[in-house]
Design a protein around this motif. Structure first.
Motif, PDB file in Angstrom:
ATOM      1  N   TRP A  98       0.733  -1.080  -0.041  1.00 28.50           N
ATOM      2  CA  TRP A  98       0.048   0.147  -0.114  1.00 28.50           C
ATOM      3  C   TRP A  98       0.905   1.317   0.029  1.00 28.50           C
ATOM      4  CZ3 TRP A  98      -0.121   3.724   3.926  1.00 28.50           C
ATOM      5  CH2 TRP A  98      -0.968   4.820   3.808  1.00 28.50           C
ATOM      6  N   LEU A  99       1.808   1.291   0.808  1.00 35.52           N
ATOM      7  CA  LEU A  99       2.687   2.504   0.890  1.00 35.52           C
ATOM      8  C   LEU A  99       3.337   2.685  -0.439  1.00 35.52           C
ATOM      9  CD1 LEU A  99       3.840   4.558   2.729  1.00 35.52           C
ATOM     10  CD2 LEU A  99       5.829   2.975   3.611  1.00 35.52           C
ATOM     11  N   ILE A 100       3.965   1.531  -0.933  1.00 30.04           N
ATOM     12  CA  ILE A 100       4.653   1.882  -2.364  1.00 30.04           C
ATOM     13  C   ILE A 100       3.880   2.380  -3.320  1.00 30.04           C
ATOM     14  CG2 ILE A 100       5.855   0.444  -4.117  1.00 30.04           C
ATOM     15  CD1 ILE A 100       6.982  -1.426  -1.881  1.00 30.04           C
ATOM     16  N   ASP A 101       2.491   1.793  -3.458  1.00 27.74           N
ATOM     17  CA  ASP A 101       1.633   2.281  -4.264  1.00 27.74           C
ATOM     18  C   ASP A 101       1.054   3.637  -4.156  1.00 27.74           C
ATOM     19  OD1 ASP A 101       2.103  -0.050  -5.836  1.00 27.74           O
ATOM     20  OD2 ASP A 101      -0.139  -0.806  -5.210  1.00 27.74           O
ATOM     21  N   ARG A 102       0.896   4.245  -2.944  1.00 25.89           N
ATOM     22  CA  ARG A 102       0.516   5.257  -2.311  1.00 25.89           C
ATOM     23  C   ARG A 102       1.462   6.452  -2.862  1.00 25.89           C
ATOM     24  NH1 ARG A 102      -4.700   6.711  -1.619  1.00 25.89           N
ATOM     25  NH2 ARG A 102      -4.923   8.028   0.012  1.00 25.89           N
ATOM     26  N   SER A 103       2.795   6.056  -2.783  1.00 29.46           N
ATOM     27  CA  SER A 103       3.903   7.120  -3.086  1.00 29.46           C
ATOM     28  C   SER A 103       3.586   7.607  -4.412  1.00 29.46           C
ATOM     29  CB  SER A 103       5.180   6.262  -2.907  1.00 29.46           C
ATOM     30  OG  SER A 103       5.451   5.365  -3.987  1.00 29.46           O
ATOM     31  N   ALA A 104       3.327   7.028  -5.397  1.00 29.62           N
ATOM     32  CA  ALA A 104       2.941   7.334  -6.664  1.00 29.62           C
ATOM     33  C   ALA A 104       2.205   8.665  -6.944  1.00 29.62           C
ATOM     34  CB  ALA A 104       2.445   6.261  -7.635  1.00 29.62           C
ATOM     35  N   ARG A 105       0.977   8.668  -6.320  1.00 33.91           N
ATOM     36  CA  ARG A 105       0.110   9.691  -6.259  1.00 33.91           C
ATOM     37  C   ARG A 105       0.720  11.016  -5.738  1.00 33.91           C
ATOM     38  NH1 ARG A 105      -5.715   7.327  -4.998  1.00 33.91           N
ATOM     39  NH2 ARG A 105      -5.791   5.581  -6.269  1.00 33.91           N
ATOM     40  N   VAL A 440      19.748  15.446  -4.690  1.00 30.09           N
ATOM     41  CA  VAL A 440      20.162  14.014  -4.713  1.00 30.09           C
ATOM     42  C   VAL A 440      19.215  12.813  -3.825  1.00 30.09           C
ATOM     43  CG1 VAL A 440      22.168  12.221  -4.205  1.00 30.09           C
ATOM     44  CG2 VAL A 440      22.716  14.380  -5.670  1.00 30.09           C
ATOM     45  N   ALA A 441      19.421  13.460  -2.557  1.00 28.46           N
ATOM     46  CA  ALA A 441      18.363  12.645  -1.746  1.00 28.46           C
ATOM     47  C   ALA A 441      16.905  12.357  -2.082  1.00 28.46           C
ATOM     48  CB  ALA A 441      18.541  13.622  -0.307  1.00 28.46           C
ATOM     49  N   TYR A 442      16.611  13.260  -2.716  1.00 31.27           N
ATOM     50  CA  TYR A 442      14.930  13.309  -3.150  1.00 31.27           C
ATOM     51  C   TYR A 442      14.857  12.155  -4.225  1.00 31.27           C
ATOM     52  CZ  TYR A 442      10.613  13.857  -5.226  1.00 31.27           C
ATOM     53  OH  TYR A 442       9.269  14.065  -5.890  1.00 31.27           O
ATOM     54  N   LEU A 443      15.792  12.588  -5.377  1.00 33.43           N
ATOM     55  CA  LEU A 443      15.665  11.595  -6.441  1.00 33.43           C
ATOM     56  C   LEU A 443      15.992  10.166  -6.040  1.00 33.43           C
ATOM     57  CD1 LEU A 443      17.360  13.921  -9.187  1.00 33.43           C
ATOM     58  CD2 LEU A 443      14.979  13.258  -8.835  1.00 33.43           C
ATOM     59  N   ALA A 444      16.989  10.214  -5.244  1.00 35.21           N
ATOM     60  CA  ALA A 444      17.478   9.013  -4.760  1.00 35.21           C
ATOM     61  C   ALA A 444      16.219   8.155  -4.019  1.00 35.21           C
ATOM     62  CB  ALA A 444      18.557   8.848  -3.705  1.00 35.21           C
ATOM     63  N   GLY A 445      15.551   8.751  -3.113  1.00 33.02           N
ATOM     64  CA  GLY A 445      14.256   8.285  -2.526  1.00 33.02           C
ATOM     65  C   GLY A 445      13.084   7.822  -3.507  1.00 33.02           C
ATOM     66  N   ALA A 446      12.980   8.738  -4.366  1.00 33.72           N
ATOM     67  CA  ALA A 446      11.920   8.622  -5.493  1.00 33.72           C
ATOM     68  C   ALA A 446      12.393   7.328  -6.458  1.00 33.72           C
ATOM     69  CB  ALA A 446      11.735   9.896  -6.439  1.00 33.72           C
ATOM     70  N   GLY A 447      13.584   7.222  -6.599  1.00 33.34           N
ATOM     71  CA  GLY A 447      14.231   6.215  -7.742  1.00 33.34           C
ATOM     72  C   GLY A 447      13.886   4.808  -6.798  1.00 33.34           C
ATOM     73  N   ALA A 448      14.253   4.831  -5.764  1.00 37.22           N
ATOM     74  CA  ALA A 448      13.919   3.667  -4.799  1.00 37.22           C
ATOM     75  C   ALA A 448      12.431   3.241  -4.942  1.00 37.22           C
ATOM     76  CB  ALA A 448      14.429   3.803  -3.481  1.00 37.22           C
ATOM     77  N   LEU A 449      11.435   4.111  -4.623  1.00 37.32           N
ATOM     78  CA  LEU A 449      10.147   3.857  -4.645  1.00 37.32           C
ATOM     79  C   LEU A 449       9.761   3.252  -5.905  1.00 37.32           C
ATOM     80  CD1 LEU A 449       9.035   6.691  -2.372  1.00 37.32           C
ATOM     81  CD2 LEU A 449       8.846   4.234  -1.832  1.00 37.32           C
ATOM     82  N   ARG A 450      10.172   4.064  -7.018  1.00 33.91           N
ATOM     83  CA  ARG A 450       9.682   3.673  -8.471  1.00 33.91           C
ATOM     84  C   ARG A 450      10.192   2.276  -8.691  1.00 33.91           C
ATOM     85  NH1 ARG A 450       7.860   1.987 -12.046  1.00 33.91           N
ATOM     86  NH2 ARG A 450       7.915   2.682 -14.249  1.00 33.91           N
ATOM     87  N   LEU A 451      11.442   1.998  -8.347  1.00 36.73           N
ATOM     88  CA  LEU A 451      12.090   0.455  -8.519  1.00 36.73           C
ATOM     89  C   LEU A 451      10.984  -0.427  -7.943  1.00 36.73           C
ATOM     90  CD1 LEU A 451      14.335  -0.970  -9.955  1.00 36.73           C
ATOM     91  CD2 LEU A 451      15.570  -0.847  -7.527  1.00 36.73           C
ATOM     92  N   LEU A 452      10.475  -0.027  -6.557  1.00 37.91           N
ATOM     93  CA  LEU A 452       9.718  -1.079  -5.943  1.00 37.91           C
ATOM     94  C   LEU A 452       8.227  -1.084  -6.476  1.00 37.91           C
ATOM     95  CD1 LEU A 452      10.592  -0.026  -2.344  1.00 37.91           C
ATOM     96  CD2 LEU A 452      11.071  -2.347  -3.157  1.00 37.91           C
ATOM     97  N   ARG A 453       7.854  -0.141  -7.073  1.00 38.08           N
ATOM     98  CA  ARG A 453       6.697   0.025  -7.875  1.00 38.08           C
ATOM     99  C   ARG A 453       6.492  -0.846  -9.231  1.00 38.08           C
ATOM    100  NH1 ARG A 453       6.459   5.418  -6.399  1.00 38.08           N
ATOM    101  NH2 ARG A 453       6.902   5.916  -8.792  1.00 38.08           N
ATOM    102  N   SER A 454       7.892  -1.023  -9.710  1.00 39.00           N
ATOM    103  CA  SER A 454       7.784  -1.641 -11.094  1.00 39.00           C
ATOM    104  C   SER A 454       7.607  -3.543 -10.727  1.00 39.00           C
ATOM    105  CB  SER A 454       9.326  -1.325 -11.564  1.00 39.00           C
ATOM    106  OG  SER A 454      10.293  -1.867 -10.817  1.00 39.00           O
ATOM    107  N   GLY A 455       8.002  -3.619  -9.602  1.00 45.28           N
ATOM    108  CA  GLY A 455       7.644  -5.043  -9.389  1.00 45.28           C
ATOM    109  C   GLY A 455       8.842  -5.736  -8.902  1.00 45.28           C
ATOM    110  N   TRP A 456      10.012  -4.919  -8.872  1.00 51.24           N
ATOM    111  CA  TRP A 456      11.432  -5.545  -8.464  1.00 51.24           C
ATOM    112  C   TRP A 456      11.198  -5.693  -7.011  1.00 51.24           C
ATOM    113  CZ3 TRP A 456      14.688  -3.955  -4.597  1.00 51.24           C
ATOM    114  CH2 TRP A 456      15.704  -4.496  -4.463  1.00 51.24           C
ATOM    115  N   GLY A 457      10.484  -5.090  -6.142  1.00 51.24           N
ATOM    116  CA  GLY A 457      10.439  -5.419  -4.631  1.00 51.24           C
ATOM    117  C   GLY A 457       9.682  -6.677  -4.504  1.00 51.24           C
ATOM    118  N   SER A 458       9.192  -7.328  -5.323  1.00 50.40           N
ATOM    119  CA  SER A 458       8.152  -8.405  -4.885  1.00 50.40           C
ATOM    120  C   SER A 458       8.644  -9.935  -5.769  1.00 50.40           C
ATOM    121  CB  SER A 458       6.885  -8.113  -5.656  1.00 50.40           C
ATOM    122  OG  SER A 458       6.957  -8.058  -7.000  1.00 50.40           O
ATOM    123  N   GLN A 459      10.088  -9.934  -6.120  1.00 51.30           N
ATOM    124  CA  GLN A 459      10.270 -10.967  -6.569  1.00 51.30           C
ATOM    125  C   GLN A 459      11.134 -11.939  -5.739  1.00 51.30           C
ATOM    126  OE1 GLN A 459       9.614 -11.551 -10.057  1.00 51.30           O
ATOM    127  NE2 GLN A 459       8.495  -9.540  -9.662  1.00 51.30           N
ATOM    128  N   GLY A 460      10.968 -11.647  -4.240  1.00 49.68           N
ATOM    129  CA  GLY A 460      11.824 -12.473  -3.308  1.00 49.68           C
ATOM    130  C   GLY A 460      10.954 -13.727  -3.443  1.00 49.68           C
TER     131      GLY A 460
END
Length: 460
Positions: A98-105, A440-460
Motif C-alpha cells: 500500500w505504501l509503495i503504491d500510495r507514493s506514486a500519487r 540527490v536525496a530526493y531523487l534517490a528516494g523517488a528512484g527507490a520507490l519507483r523501482l519497488l513499484r515496478s515489481g522488483w521488490g516483489s520478486q523475493g
C-alpha cells in the motif's frame, strides 16, 4: 468529458463523495489565498520580490480561521488513507505494498516540479544568471513543499497509527493534543525546542480524526472509534472550537492570525499550536453541519463530475500555483508593466481581479502540461501483490522486511530532500536553485520507490 462521465458512473454507491469535495475546496482555497494576499515590489537591486499582505492587514486576521485549511486536508487525508489501506488489505495486499503504491500519487507530480525547476535553474545559471537570484526564484516556487513534507511524514505512519486507532480510538488524538500543549508551553516559557514535535503531533491528531470519520460509517465498530457525524455533534464541535479559539487568541497568548506573519510572538501553523487545533475542531464541526446538504448535492452528475475533474489534478494545482505567480511576475517585469501598488490602496485592491485572472490562465496552462502525470498515477489498478495472490504477496519473511526497509528508506530520502530544500535560506547561492544534496536525496528516494513499484521488490 467522456472519461469524467465514466468515472462518475463507476463511483461506488457507498463512497463518501463529500471527502473529495473537501479536498478540492481546501486546495482551491490555498491557491486563491496565496494569490490574493501576495504583495509584489522591488528590492534594492531593482529585482521583483514578493511577500504576504497579512502583516499590513491586521483586520483580516480573523479570516484566517477559515482560510487556514490545512487541517481540512489532513482530515480528508486520514479518511482516504484509512479507506485505501483497508481496501488494500481486503484484496490480500499488505501495508508495504500500500505504501509503495500510495507514493506514486504524491511523488510523481512532485518529481516533475523539481526536475523542471532544476533544469530551468541550470539553464539560467549557464547563461550567466546570479546563483543567488536563481535560488530566490526557485525558493518562492517551492514554498508549497513545506506542507508536503509534513504530509509525506504522516502517510508512512498510517499503518501503525491506524492500528492504534483501531485499539484506542479517539483517545489517540486526545493524547496527541496533550503533546501539542506541552510543546506550546516550551514555546511560551522555554525551551522553545520542546515544540519541534508539534510538527508531527499536531498534524497526526487531525489525521487520526480522519480515521475516526472513516470508521464511523461502519456499524460494527466499537463506539470508542466512532466520530459522531450528526448535525448536533457538528454544532457542538463548532461552538466548542470557536470558544476555545477565542479564549486562546483574544484572551490567551496566541496570535489571532493562523498563518505566518513576521513579528508575531509565535506562528500558529509552524509548528501547529493549540489555537490551530481549536480552529480544526471548529472546521470539523462546520464540515459535519454541511455534510448532509453537500452529500445530496454531490449526487447530481454535474457537481460530482466537476469534483472528479479537480481531484485528478489537485496536487498538480497545488504544486505549481506559485510557479505560475513567478512566471507572471517575471513576464510583467520583463515587459516593464509590473504593478507595485501600496498594500491596501485602491489600486492594490483593483489589481486583485486581473491578477487572479492572469494567474488562473497561467496555472491552467501548467496543469494542462503537467496534470496528466498526476492523472495517470491516479488511475486505479489491482494491487500488484493482490494479483499474485496472498502467498506471493507475503513472500519470504526476510525479503518482506527488506522490501519494507527499502520503502521506508525511499520515503526518508524524499522527506530529507524536501526538508533540506525548505530549510536552505532563500539567498543561498544555488546554481540548480535547489541544494544539490537535497536534490540527490530526493531523487534517490523517488528512484527507490519507483523501482519497488515496478515489481522488483516483489520478486523475493
Amino acid at each position: 468529458m467522456r472519461r469524467l462521465r465514466q468515472l462518475a458512473e463507476r463511483t461506488p454507491a457507498g463512497r463518501e463523495r463529500y471527502v473529495d469535495l473537501l479536498r478540492a475546496l481546501a486546495i482551491t482555497m490555498v491557491v486563491l489565498g496565496h494569490w490574493a494576499v501576495t504583495v509584489i515590489g522591488h528590492d534594492r537591486a531593482g529585482h521583483p520580490t514578493g511577500h504576504s499582505a497579512l502583516g499590513d492587514l491586521p483586520w483580516a486576521w480573523p479570516l484566517t480561521w477559515v482560510a487556514q485549511v490545512m487541517p481540512v486536508f489532513f482530515l480528508v487525508g486520514g479518511y482516504a488513507n484509512a479507506a485505501s489501506l483497508t481496501t488494500r488489505r481486503h484484496r490480500g495486499g499488505n501495508a508495504t505494498g500500500w505504501l509503495i503504491d500510495r507514493s506514486a500519487r504524491l511523488v510523481r507530480p512532485t518529481t516533475a516540479l523539481l526536475v523542471v525547476l532544476a533544469v530551468g535553474a541550470a539553464v539560467a545559471s549557464l547563461r550567466g544568471a546570479n546563483p543567488v537570484e536563481v535560488r530566490t526564484v526557485v525558493w518562492f516556487a517551492t514554498i508549497p513543499l513545506w506542507f508536503l513534507v509534513a504530509y509525506l511524514i504522516v502517510v508512512p505512519l498510517t499503518p501503525p497509527m491506524y492500528a492504534l486507532h483501531r485499539r484506542f480510538g479517539l483517545a489517540v488524538p486526545v493524547v496527541l493534543v496533550g503533546l501539542v500543549a506541552l510543546g506550546d508551553l516550551g514555546r511560551l516559557l522555554g525551551p522553545a525546542g520542546l515544540a519541534t514535535g508539534n510538527y508531527l503531533f499536531g498534524w497526526l491528531a487531525v489525521h487520526q480524526l480522519g480515521f475516526a470519520w472513516y470508521d464511523a460509517r461502519s456499524p460494527d465498530n466499537p463506539r470508542r472509534r466512532r466520530l459522531p457525524l450528526s448535525r448536533r455533534a457538528g454544532a457542538t464541535l463548532l461552538a466548542v472550537g470557536l470558544a476555545a479559539l477565542v479564549l486562546l487568541t483574544v484572551v490567551g497568548p496566541y496570535p489571532v492570525v493562523l498563518l505566518n506573519v513576521p513579528g508575531e510572538r509565535l506562528d500558529n501553523a509552524a509548528p501547529p499550536s493549540l489555537a490551530l487545533l481549536a480552529a480544526a475542531t471548529a472546521q470539523l464541526g462546520l464540515i459535519l453541519l454541511l455534510r448532509g446538504p453537500a452529500g445530496r448535492w454531490l449526487r447530481r452528475r454535474g457537481p460530482w463530475q466537476a469534483v472528479i475533474a479537480v481531484n485528478t489534478v489537485v496536487l498538480t494545482v497545488f504544486l505549481w500555483h506559485l510557479t505560475a505567480a513567478v512566471l507572471l511576475v517575471g513576464l510583467l517585469d520583463a515587459l516593464g508593466v509590473l504593478p507595485t501598488p501600496r498594500v491596501g490602496s485602491a489600486a492594490w485592491w483593483a489589481w486583485r481581479i486581473p491578477w487572479l485572472l492572469a494567474l488562473a490562465v497561467i496555472l491552467a496552462a501548467l496543469v494542462a502540461i503537467f496534470g496528466p502525470i498526476e492523472a495517470r498515477s491516479r488511475r486505479s489498478a489491482p494491487p500488484a501483490d493482490a494479483r499474485r495472490g496472498p502467498e506471493s504477496a507475503r513472500g519470504s519473511p526476510g525479503w518482506s522486511r527488506v522490501r519494507t526497509a527499502l520503502a521506508v528508506a525511499g520515503y526518508t530520502g524524499i522527506v530529507a530532500g524536501l526538508l533540506l530544500n525548505s530549510l536552505t535560506r532563500k539567498a543561498a547561492p544555488e546554481p540548480l536553485g535547489l541544494p544539490a544534496p537535497a536534490l540527490v536525496a530526493y531523487l534517490a528516494g523517488a528512484g527507490a520507490l519507483r523501482l519497488l513499484r515496478s515489481g522488483w521488490g516483489s520478486q523475493g
